[in-house]
Scaffold this active site. Sequence first.
Site, PDB file in Angstrom:
ATOM      1  N   MET A 101       0.488  11.633  -0.923  1.00 27.68           N
ATOM      2  CA  MET A 101      -0.159  12.810  -0.343  1.00 27.68           C
ATOM      3  C   MET A 101       0.408  14.077  -0.976  1.00 27.68           C
ATOM      4  SD  MET A 101      -0.080  11.737   3.684  1.00 27.68           S
ATOM      5  CE  MET A 101      -0.395  10.055   4.223  1.00 27.68           C
TER       6      MET A 101
ATOM      7  N   MET B 167     -11.594   4.391   4.875  1.00 20.52           N
ATOM      8  CA  MET B 167     -10.638   5.014   5.778  1.00 20.52           C
ATOM      9  C   MET B 167     -11.187   4.940   7.198  1.00 20.52           C
ATOM     10  SD  MET B 167      -7.960   5.950   4.129  1.00 20.52           S
ATOM     11  CE  MET B 167      -7.216   6.834   5.504  1.00 20.52           C
TER      12      MET B 167
ATOM     13  N   HIS C  81      -2.506   4.674  -3.332  1.00 17.20           N
ATOM     14  CA  HIS C  81      -3.637   5.368  -2.709  1.00 17.20           C
ATOM     15  C   HIS C  81      -3.414   6.870  -2.868  1.00 17.20           C
ATOM     16  CE1 HIS C  81      -5.868   6.262   1.352  1.00 17.20           C
ATOM     17  NE2 HIS C  81      -6.520   6.729   0.306  1.00 17.20           N
TER      18      HIS C  81
ATOM     19  N   HIS D 280       0.859  -1.186   0.000  1.00 13.50           N
ATOM     20  CA  HIS D 280       0.000   0.000   0.000  1.00 13.50           C
ATOM     21  C   HIS D 280       0.899   1.242   0.000  1.00 13.50           C
ATOM     22  CE1 HIS D 280      -3.902   1.955   0.842  1.00 13.50           C
ATOM     23  NE2 HIS D 280      -3.169   2.846   1.495  1.00 13.50           N
TER      24      HIS D 280
END
Length: 224
Positions: free
Chosen positions: A37, A137, A66, A33
Amino acid sequence: MGVFLAPSLLSADFSDLASSIKKIEDNKGSIIHIDVMDGQFVPQITYGQPFIKSIRRLTSLPFDVHLMVEKPENMIDSFAASGADWLTFHYESTIHIDRLINQIHSLGKKCGISIIPSTPVSVLSEILHLVDLVLVMSVNPGFGGQSFIPYTLGKVKELAKIRKERNLNFKISVDGGVNEKNFSEIASSGADILVSGSSFFSGKLDTSALSLSTNIQFDSFGGF
């Protein structure tokens, strides 16, 4: 019960990523994963396409990238080219969700969609048949090491119920505060993929011990 473990590189030792990735491989991790950001959608800035490209050669495990970024549609092509297998974006980050799902699939990648704790499952109703993954989340995104938010477990159960009732095939992933104490409860609620960062890399989440103390089996990922 079989689940996929997806350790999050956000909590890895960045000074020795090769060893961190080997730890994932040696401890029943089946997906890596990767939290991207941008400092806008969430406060932190992490890493981008060159980082993913540089570690792609270190493992054959699939990468779930992600994207905690604003306007992910502007970055999809480059992240796909960098080595992502799954591209997971946030419902809250873009407007034209149907278009973005099609864009990801057109690149030969699997598509995931994520919702933050305050976003209800109901907003995904019209597109659940289009996605390959729903990422729940279980903390407010942006920082590692947070505590699991209990009410998000209800979303996992709701998604599992919808999936069964509508005969859909998307996987359910949970990210945030997943540790050795709540792992079994989350898995038994219907999650297929459990993302763990701090707990995994600290050694507290011992996959062998979990297998012995519960009925959880850690599956290997035979493809993406």
